[in-house]
Design a protein around this motif. Sequence first.
Motif, short mmCIF file in Angstrom:
data_model
loop_
_atom_site.label_atom_id
_atom_site.label_comp_id
_atom_site.label_asym_id
_atom_site.label_seq_id
_atom_site.Cartn_x
_atom_site.Cartn_y
_atom_site.Cartn_z
N UNK A 389 0.79 -1.23 0.00
CA UNK A 389 0.00 0.00 0.00
C UNK A 389 0.82 1.29 0.00
N UNK A 390 2.13 1.15 0.06
CA UNK A 390 2.93 2.37 0.05
C UNK A 390 4.19 2.20 -0.77
N UNK A 391 4.09 1.51 -1.88
CA UNK A 391 5.24 1.38 -2.77
C UNK A 391 5.39 2.65 -3.62
N UNK A 402 -6.15 5.54 3.33
CA UNK A 402 -5.74 6.03 4.65
C UNK A 402 -5.78 4.96 5.75
N UNK A 403 -6.66 3.99 5.61
CA UNK A 403 -6.76 2.98 6.65
C UNK A 403 -5.47 2.17 6.79
N UNK A 408 1.04 2.84 9.00
CA UNK A 408 2.39 2.89 8.44
C UNK A 408 3.08 4.17 8.91
N UNK A 409 2.37 5.28 8.90
CA UNK A 409 2.93 6.55 9.37
C UNK A 409 3.30 6.46 10.84
N UNK A 465 -1.91 11.36 3.30
CA UNK A 465 -3.04 11.58 4.21
C UNK A 465 -3.61 12.99 4.10
N UNK A 466 -2.81 13.93 3.60
CA UNK A 466 -3.32 15.31 3.43
C UNK A 466 -4.12 15.46 2.16
N UNK A 467 -4.07 14.43 1.29
CA UNK A 467 -4.84 14.46 0.04
C UNK A 467 -5.64 13.17 -0.11
N UNK A 468 -6.64 12.99 0.76
CA UNK A 468 -7.40 11.73 0.72
C UNK A 468 -8.22 11.60 -0.56
#
Length: 468
Positions: A389-391, A402-403, A408-409, A465-468
Motif C-alpha cells: 500500500x505504500x510502494x 488512509x486505513x 504505516x505513518x 493523508x493530506x490528500x485523501x
Amino acid sequence: MENSKRLVHLDLKGAPPKVAYFEKIFPLLKKWGATGLLIEYEDMFPYWGPLSEIASEYAYSKECITSILQLAQENHLTVIPLVQSIGHFEFVLKREKFKSLREVPNYPMALCPSNSDSLLAVCMMIDQVVELHPGIRFFHIGADEVYHLGVCEKCKRRMAEEGISAQQLFLVHVKAILCHIKETHPNINSIMWDDMLRHIELPVLLNSGLGDLVEPMVWHYLTTFMLPSDIWDKYSTVFPSIWIASAFKGATGANVYATNIAYHVNNHTMWLDVMAKMGSKFKKVQGCALTGWQRYDHYAVLCELLPQALPSLGICLLTLQQGSFTAEVHATISQDLKFHSPLPLNPFERGAVPPCQFPGCGIYLEMLAFLQLDASYGEFVHDERVLTWMNEYMMEKKFSNPVHIEPILAQSSVILDGISKIYSQLELALKEVYHPNTVEEWLKVFVEPKMKKMSDVVEKAKIQLSNP
C-alpha cells in the motif's frame, strides 16, 4: 597457554582511537592478562621524508607514538609494530608517487616484488617505525593475503629467467625484507602471517631459508579447525617457534558492527584445544595475538569498533589466561566493566542490555540499541503492508487508502524518532574516542541512510493523508 604472550591487536587502518582512550583501557588489558600490543599502524604512523605523504591527515604525531609507548610500558605491555610488506598495501599504493610499485596497475593492493623500489620503500618504512620504537624485540612484517603475485610482465620474465614459481617469488621478497631486519636491527625477531606459507611444499619452504629468519603467526578465526591437516608437522620441521592468532572482533562480516562474543569465545576455546594437542611439536609457541580487525582492507567500511568490542576482548583475554571459558570469567569481566548483570554474549538475540560503565560504554550501548532498531527497520521496509500500500508506484499516483497509510505513518515515525535519538547520542559518544573523520564515516555509512529512508516514508505518508 597461561605462560604464553597474549597480544592485543590494534588495527589502526580504521577508527584509530585518540591517545587518551588508550590511557583508559591499557590498565584493563593488563588486568585481563594481556602482555603486549600488536600495533598495525598502516597510515596512522607519522612517516617522514620521502614517505611523508603516506601518513593520513589524522596520523599520530611522533609525540603521540611516544605517549602510546609510555602508556604501554606503565602497564607492562610489550609493543610489537606491524608494517605490511607486500600485500594489503593500499594505503601506500593509492598515492600517485607509489603507483609504479603496483603488481597490477589498476589494483592498489600488492607490491611488485620484482621492482627494486618496492624493497627500498618497505625497508625505509620499517626503519622509520623501528626508529620510533627503541628497544623493541619483535617486528611483524604482515605478508598475508597477497592476491596478485607474479602476474605483471616484469615478474613473468623474472620467473621464466630464474626458473622460479610465484610462491618462490614471494619467498625471495620476504627473505630480502627479513634479512634487512636481521642485518640492520639484529636484536629484533621477525614475525609474519602464515597464510601464504600454508600450501607451499615442504622442500620449497625448507630451501627458502625463512626458518632461521621469521616466526610464522598462524591465524584462524573460525570456531572449528579448518587449516591443512599437515600444517603443524610442516611448520615444526621448518620453524622452531610459532605464534597463533585468534580474533576478538572483526572476523564475522565486513560490515558487521556488533560483536558476537559467544562466537569469539568458541574460537579461543578451539585454539586452546588445538595448542594442547599440537603445541609440543614446536620448541616454543610464543603466544597468541587476539586480532581485532577494523576494516577488511583499506577501502572497506568500518566494522566493529573497539569500545563496542571491549567486553569481547576482556572475555577472550581472560579465557586464554585461565585456559577455559567459565562462569567466573563471564562474571569477572561483567564486574570489571560495571554491568549491573552478566553482560550479553550474543547481541543478536534481542533483549534488554543491562546498564554498564566502562571506557567507551556510550558507544557500546548506543550501537546495541541501534542493532535492535535496525532489525525493526529491516522488518518495516520489507513488510508486506508497506510494499503493498505504500510502494513507489502508489506514492507517485497518489493512490492510497488512509486505513493502511495511518498505521504505516505511526510505525515509521516511531522508528525515525528512535534512529534520530541514537544518531545524536552516538555522535556525542563517538566524539569522545575518535577523530571527526571516523565519526562522520560511521554515521554516514550506517545511520544516515536509514534515517533518510524513514524520513522519506514519513513525509510521503503525510502527503498521502493530506490528500485523501
